[in-house]
Scaffold this active site. Structure first.
Site, PDB file in Angstrom:
ATOM      1  N   HIS A   1       0.811  -1.229   0.000  1.00 12.71           N
ATOM      2  CA  HIS A   1       0.000   0.000   0.000  1.00 12.71           C
ATOM      3  C   HIS A   1       0.836   1.266   0.000  1.00 12.71           C
ATOM      4  O   HIS A   1       0.346   2.318   0.415  1.00 12.71           O
ATOM      5  CB  HIS A   1      -0.905   0.058   1.225  1.00 12.71           C
ATOM      6  CG  HIS A   1      -1.968  -0.978   1.268  1.00 12.71           C
ATOM      7  ND1 HIS A   1      -3.250  -0.758   0.812  1.00 12.71           N
ATOM      8  CD2 HIS A   1      -1.936  -2.262   1.691  1.00 12.71           C
ATOM      9  CE1 HIS A   1      -3.973  -1.850   0.974  1.00 12.71           C
ATOM     10  NE2 HIS A   1      -3.193  -2.788   1.516  1.00 12.71           N
TER      11      HIS A   1
ATOM     12  N   LYS B   1      -7.678  13.902   4.561  1.00 14.92           N
ATOM     13  CA  LYS B   1      -6.785  12.739   4.491  1.00 14.92           C
ATOM     14  C   LYS B   1      -5.757  12.914   5.592  1.00 14.92           C
ATOM     15  O   LYS B   1      -5.669  13.977   6.198  1.00 14.92           O
ATOM     16  CB  LYS B   1      -6.089  12.664   3.121  1.00 14.92           C
ATOM     17  CG  LYS B   1      -5.470  14.001   2.687  1.00 14.92           C
ATOM     18  CD  LYS B   1      -4.980  13.985   1.244  1.00 14.92           C
ATOM     19  CE  LYS B   1      -6.044  14.102   0.192  1.00 14.92           C
ATOM     20  NZ  LYS B   1      -6.315  12.878  -0.548  1.00 14.92           N
ATOM     21  N   ARG B   2      -4.963  11.873   5.867  1.00 15.26           N
ATOM     22  CA  ARG B   2      -3.904  12.054   6.854  1.00 15.26           C
ATOM     23  C   ARG B   2      -2.990  13.198   6.444  1.00 15.26           C
ATOM     24  O   ARG B   2      -2.844  13.498   5.262  1.00 15.26           O
ATOM     25  CB  ARG B   2      -3.089  10.757   7.000  1.00 15.26           C
ATOM     26  CG  ARG B   2      -3.775   9.703   7.835  1.00 15.26           C
ATOM     27  CD  ARG B   2      -4.010  10.158   9.256  1.00 15.26           C
ATOM     28  NE  ARG B   2      -2.780  10.112  10.023  1.00 15.26           N
ATOM     29  CZ  ARG B   2      -2.502   9.216  10.974  1.00 15.26           C
ATOM     30  NH1 ARG B   2      -3.384   8.308  11.303  1.00 15.26           N
ATOM     31  NH2 ARG B   2      -1.361   9.258  11.615  1.00 15.26           N
TER      32      ARG B   2
ATOM     33  N   LYS C   1       1.361  14.321   0.629  1.00 15.33           N
ATOM     34  CA  LYS C   1      -0.005  14.629   0.198  1.00 15.33           C
ATOM     35  C   LYS C   1      -0.183  16.121  -0.096  1.00 15.33           C
ATOM     36  O   LYS C   1      -1.114  16.530  -0.756  1.00 15.33           O
ATOM     37  CB  LYS C   1      -1.003  14.176   1.265  1.00 15.33           C
ATOM     38  CG  LYS C   1      -1.016  12.656   1.472  1.00 15.33           C
ATOM     39  CD  LYS C   1      -2.025  12.259   2.546  1.00 15.33           C
ATOM     40  CE  LYS C   1      -1.962  10.797   2.937  1.00 15.33           C
ATOM     41  NZ  LYS C   1      -2.684   9.915   1.980  1.00 15.33           N
TER      42      LYS C   1
ATOM     43  N   THR D   1      -8.421   6.573  -1.691  1.00 18.07           N
ATOM     44  CA  THR D   1      -9.772   6.026  -1.770  1.00 18.07           C
ATOM     45  C   THR D   1     -10.780   7.143  -1.506  1.00 18.07           C
ATOM     46  O   THR D   1     -11.910   7.091  -1.988  1.00 18.07           O
ATOM     47  CB  THR D   1      -9.985   4.889  -0.750  1.00 18.07           C
ATOM     48  OG1 THR D   1      -9.412   5.287   0.504  1.00 18.07           O
ATOM     49  CG2 THR D   1      -9.334   3.604  -1.217  1.00 18.07           C
TER      50      THR D   1
ATOM     51  N   LYS E   1     -14.514   8.307  -3.319  1.00 17.69           N
ATOM     52  CA  LYS E   1     -15.755   8.660  -2.613  1.00 17.69           C
ATOM     53  C   LYS E   1     -16.282  10.014  -3.089  1.00 17.69           C
ATOM     54  O   LYS E   1     -17.486  10.189  -3.277  1.00 17.69           O
ATOM     55  CB  LYS E   1     -15.514   8.682  -1.098  1.00 17.69           C
ATOM     56  CG  LYS E   1     -15.157   7.306  -0.524  1.00 17.69           C
ATOM     57  CD  LYS E   1     -14.594   7.372   0.898  1.00 17.69           C
ATOM     58  CE  LYS E   1     -13.894   6.054   1.245  1.00 17.69           C
ATOM     59  NZ  LYS E   1     -13.017   6.165   2.427  1.00 17.69           N
TER      60      LYS E   1
HETATM   61  C1  26W Z   1       3.916   2.139  10.480  1.00 12.81           C
HETATM   62  C2  26W Z   1       4.214   1.604   9.188  1.00 12.81           C
HETATM   63  C3  26W Z   1       3.189   1.825   8.172  1.00 12.81           C
HETATM   64  C4  26W Z   1       3.545   1.741   6.870  1.00 12.81           C
HETATM   65  C5  26W Z   1       2.624   1.889   5.917  1.00 12.81           C
HETATM   66  C6  26W Z   1       1.892   2.082   8.516  1.00 12.81           C
HETATM   67  C7  26W Z   1       0.961   2.231   7.563  1.00 12.81           C
HETATM   68  C8  26W Z   1       1.329   2.126   6.257  1.00 12.81           C
HETATM   69  C9  26W Z   1       0.258   2.188   5.208  1.00 12.81           C
HETATM   70  C10 26W Z   1       0.731   1.430   4.000  1.00 12.81           C
HETATM   71  C11 26W Z   1      -0.181   3.545   4.884  1.00 12.81           C
HETATM   72  C12 26W Z   1      -1.481   3.528   4.149  1.00 12.81           C
HETATM   73  O1  26W Z   1      -2.519   3.591   4.752  1.00 12.81           O
HETATM   74  N1  26W Z   1      -1.431   3.505   2.819  1.00 12.81           N
HETATM   75  C13 26W Z   1      -2.581   3.893   2.025  1.00 12.81           C
HETATM   76  O2  26W Z   1      -3.319   2.756   1.651  1.00 12.81           O
HETATM   77  C14 26W Z   1      -4.502   3.132   0.973  1.00 12.81           C
HETATM   78  C15 26W Z   1      -5.291   1.884   0.692  1.00 12.81           C
HETATM   79  O3  26W Z   1      -4.649   1.106  -0.250  1.00 12.81           O
HETATM   80  C16 26W Z   1      -4.170   3.905  -0.294  1.00 12.81           C
HETATM   81  O4  26W Z   1      -5.361   4.335  -0.881  1.00 12.81           O
HETATM   82  C17 26W Z   1      -3.291   5.099   0.019  1.00 12.81           C
HETATM   83  O5  26W Z   1      -2.879   5.727  -1.165  1.00 12.81           O
HETATM   84  C18 26W Z   1      -2.095   4.669   0.817  1.00 12.81           C
HETATM   85  O6  26W Z   1      -1.346   5.784   1.249  1.00 12.81           O
END
Ligand code: 26W
Length: 824
Positions: free
Chosen positions: A367, A558-559, A564, A668, A672
């Site tokens: 992701h 978003k975060r 971003k 995502t 929406k």
């Molecule tokens: C703490 C380590 C860590 C690393 C990566 C925590 C969380 C992540 C995630 C991969 C971050 C995340 O939420 N990614 C998002 O995933 C969504 C669903 O696929 C995508 O739509 C977003 O673009 C992506 O940033």
């Protein structure tokens, strides 16, 4: 479907509902209507609704057990569920009955809805995606189970103090949790620590060297089941979340040693494992407790699947025929050596046999694209916590690297690049490599993302195993994010094309001709206006924020992350403000707009928190300026969550998707917004690419560098200050911040933000600034023509059906899981 005697569902009528509700209020809640608190009433209502789904749940579970179809287990450290009541009412077709029943008792269903505290068991996109996926699987009658962690504290509650983020604990379980079913009798023991021992099994020629794990300590995992109701299809799947408990051995110790305080301390230690969700998004912390959480939930889940969901005596050589464990990013990847350990150490499989099965049981979804988000665990830590798993990982790696050498010869650079074990800056296990080696499939979450995974992040692996790599573009559930969140639009759409779209979102295509129907467009605009009114009321009630009802609603939620580029958005606001205040722009020339932000920053992410403060401070100045505030407002409600999203997104006119190209895996939220008839201003990044292709260039505001362009600039050396020097508009905006315009004249406050942009600007905000402003000019011009704008908006709705998570699930079923819906 079943011979087991089942309690029948309560009668599907207002009277039946009232009876059941009063029974719950009296017998379970222990109170009477006239004395009941809102929470009492909410809990009784939730349990009532639950009862209507119960028979379907038991039937679904029994059918899965009896028929043993191939199933999917979605392993995810996060499930960002959002509120449950509305979704359950919708699935059970009880919306009207419940509203009438409550009204007949003098209660307001809307008020009760608001009593529910949403389970915030996720950070953002990844967790919400998991929630959408299990909704779709249930609605499509696919045998599936979600496995995760029942965090006692979900994502922190965000508040602002002087515009700065302050985090508070989210004790979401405080008022009771009517949607979960605890099953302590199905507790599972999970081991940690200790050491391994070598021993020989058999004698003479048959002798085999084996390894045995002698753990140092253990905890228990207690499953909590949640219903995952399909949309009116008679199915209810299960989400099983694990909660950590101390083993009973701890209790014994109290008696044995009399050290009560020490025993309780040990108990607290064990229970810490599921205490809190790590609020880190994209920046792994490398904390021991986090690895404990990861192993805890996958160990519980594998044990549970094998012991509870498979028939007794099932031949585990055939495990892959019954299950695919989908790894939601790297967080559950420790499940790979765990399954190897079960098969080899506990079941006595030969290594090769076990590896054959294991490889066929897992698939991995990545992701992210940010190198810093790729999880690695220090070998020292992993070896201390899970010594046997480390041995297994080493052996997997040895055999994998042999394969690499056999294929490419002794290219040690390549071997080092591909190794599951990194040597620098410290010896560590690369979880993405482990997942890629072990998985049958590796997928990205949008076309561009999957391509970049193949070409860049995992290029060596894609060369070795091209057939492993695939794409599944993300999707969102139309039930929650259209049907429930936007009742006005839903009714309008259903009137035009029938209600089939709720489970077959491609049917939205049938709306296309209505884009040219002035009457339909007028009604579409009425819906938008009503949704804005709903938002205005929510912000007033929830945050005491006042926004106008009739301006362009420009939303970025978003975060908070530098990639971003919330800074790009706030620079646009600053620039508008500057041009209005300086008299360059007359308010009569400006399209009035309200810019809404929603974003949480990881608590340790200093720059992200500075950006939040900057947005709030700019907002305060803009909103209180007598002239600027006539046409420009900034609102930043604290604690953006799923519940806020459900009111905010349907009200939006403009969706901000402005990440630097090549950084946002998919997004995502972007989907929406499009589905709710907002137009997107966006870069060629993530799923924006696919949104634009589908809705058409005329109905999307594209701007900015492309991924290859950004990569080329990064290659040759990016100099942000050049843009500052050459662009007077940009210079004025940045100078305003630097001079303290938004910090009461104090130049030091936002100095770190400014100097970061002028110095490194890792995500090329300055390079895209002018293109962004130009695109915003196009937005303004388009918005001035309401007929053309609403035509584009309707076309966005009509052409975004592809972004249903039902379609995503079909793609996973076809390309990865090779499982099917279970027929009645
Ligand atoms: C703490 C380590 C860590 C690393 C990566 C925590 C969380 C992540 C995630 C991969 C971050 C995340 O939420 N990614 C998002 O995933 C969504 C669903 O696929 C995508 O739509 C977003 O673009 C992506 O940033």
């Amino acid at each position: 479907m079943t011979d087991t005697p089942l309690i029948t569902s309560p009668e599907h009528s207002v009277e039946g509902f009232v009876r059941e509700f009063l029974r719950e209020l009296n017998f379970t809640q222990g109170t009477v209507l006239e004395r009941a608190s809102t929470n009492d009433t909410y809990l009784a209502l939730a349990r009532t609704v639950r009862h209507y789904l119960m028979a379907r749940w038991m039937e679904t579970t029994t059918a899965h057990y009896r028929r043993q179809p191939k199933a999917v287990a979605y392993l995810s450290a996060e499930f960002l569920l959002g509120r449950q009541l509305d979704n359950a009412l919708l699935a059970a077709d009880l919306e009207e009955i419940a509203a009438e029943a409550m009204a007949s008792l003098g209660l307001d269903l809307d008020e009760l809805r608001q009593a529910e505290v949403e389970p915030g068991l996720g950070n953002g996109g990844l967790g919400r995606l998991a929630a959408c996926f299990i909704d779709s699987l249930a609605t499509m009658s696919v045998p599936a189970i979600g496995y995760g962690i029942r965090y006692e504290y979900g994502i922190f509650r965000q508040t602002f103090v002087d515009g700065r983020q302050v985090e508070e604990p989210d004790h979401w379980l405080d008022n009771g949790s009517p949607w979960e079913f605890a099953h302590p009798e199905h507790e599972v023991t999970v081991s940690f620590g200790g050491h391994t021992e070598k021993y020989t099994e058999g004698e003479g020629d048959d002798a085999v060297e084996r390894s045995r794990w002698v753990p140092g300590w253990q905890v228990l995992g207690v499953p909590y089941n949640y219903m995952v109701p399909g949309y009116r299809n008679g199915r209810v799947n299960t989400l099983r979340l694990w909660s950590a408990r101390a083993t009973h051995a701890f209790d014994l110790k109290i008696f044995n040693y009399g050290d009560y305080a020490e025993a309780v301390r040990a108990q607290t230690f064990a229970e810490n494992i599921s205490k809190v969700l790590y609020p880190e998004d994209s920046t792994p912390q490398g904390k021991e407790l986090r690895l404990q959480q990861q192993y805890f939930f996958v160990a519980c889940s594998l044990r549970d699947f094998i012991d509870q969901l498979l028939p007794e005596g099932f031949d585990l050589h055939r495990l892959h025929e019954r299950i695919c464990f989908q790894l939601n990013d790297t967080h559950p990847v420790i499940a790979v050596p765990e399954l190897m350990r079960i098969l080899v150490d506990e079941q006595g499989f030969a290594w090769e046999e076990a590896w054959e099965v294991t490889r066929r049981c897992f698939a991995y979804t990545c992701h992210t694209l940010l190198p810093e988000a790729l999880e690695v665990w220090p070998v020292e830590l992993l070896g201390r916590l899970l010594p046997r798993h480390l041995e297994i990982i080493y052996r997997i790696n040895d055999e994998f690297l042999d394969e690499v050498r056999a294929t490419y010869g002794d290219d040690e650079l390549l071997v080092r690049r591909m190794s599951i074990i990194a040597e620098h800056p410290f010896r560590a296990v690369r979880m993405a490599h482990l997942a890629t080696v072990a998985g049958t499939r590796v997928n990205g979450v949008a076309e561009l993302h999957s391509q970049l995974l193949r070409d860049k992040v995992l290029a060596d692996f894609a060369r070795l195993w091209p057939e492993k790599f695939t794409n599944v573009t993300n999707g969102v559930t139309p039930r929650r994010f259209v049907r429930l969140a936007n009742p006005g639009l839903s009714a309008l759409v259903t009137e035009a094309i029938g209600d089939g779209w709720v489970t077959d979102l491609d049917r939205l295509r049938e709306l296309e001709p209505f884009a040219d129907d002035p009457e339909f467009r007028r009604r579409f605009r009425d819906v938008k206006a009503a949704n804005k009114q709903r938002l205005v009321e929510l912000l007033e009630r929830r945050d005491g924020i006042e926004i106008p009802t009739d301006t362009m609603l420009d939303v970025m939620v978003k975060r908070l992350h530098e990639y971003k580029r919330q800074t790009l958005k706030i620079l646009h606001v600053i620039s508008l403000y500057d041009r209005i205040v300086s008299g360059e722009l007359d308010v009569a020339e400006v399209v009035p707009r309200t810019v809404v932000f929603g974003a949480k920053a990881a608590p340790g992410y200093v720059m992200a928190k500075e950006i939040i403060a900057l947005i709030n401070h700019v907002g305060a100045v803009v909103n209180s300026h007598p002239v600027a505030s006539q046409v420009l407002r900034v609102a930043f409600p604290a604690n953006y969550d799923v519940t806020v999203a459900e009111t905010l997104i349907p009200a939006a006119d403009l969706s901000e998707q402005i990440s630097l190209a090549g950084k946002e895996a998919s997004g995502t939220g972007n989907m929406k917004f499009a589905l709710n008839g907002a137009l997107t201003i966006g870069t060629d990044d993530g799923a924006n690419v696919e949104i634009r292709q589908l809705v058409g260039d005329d109905n999307f505001f594209l701007f900015g560098l492309t991924e290859p362009e950004a990569a080329a600039i990064a290659e040759t050396g990016y100099r942000p200050s050049a843009y500052y020097e050459e662009n007077p508009v940009l210079r004025r905006a940045l100078d305003l911040v630097a001079r303290g315009e938004f910090s009461g004249g104090d130049r030091s406050v936002f100095e770190p933000v400014v100097s970061n942009l002028l110095g490194e600007d890792r995500f090329m905000v300055l390079a895209d600034f002018q293109a962004y402003l130009d695109a915003q000019d196009r937005v303004e011009a388009a918005y001035r023509d309401p007929e053309a704008w609403s035509r584009s908006a309707v076309l966005n709705v009509a052409r975004s059906g592809f972004f249903s998570s039902d379609r995503s699930m079909r793609d996973y079923l076809d390309r990865i899981w090779h499982a099917e819906p279970l027929a009645d």
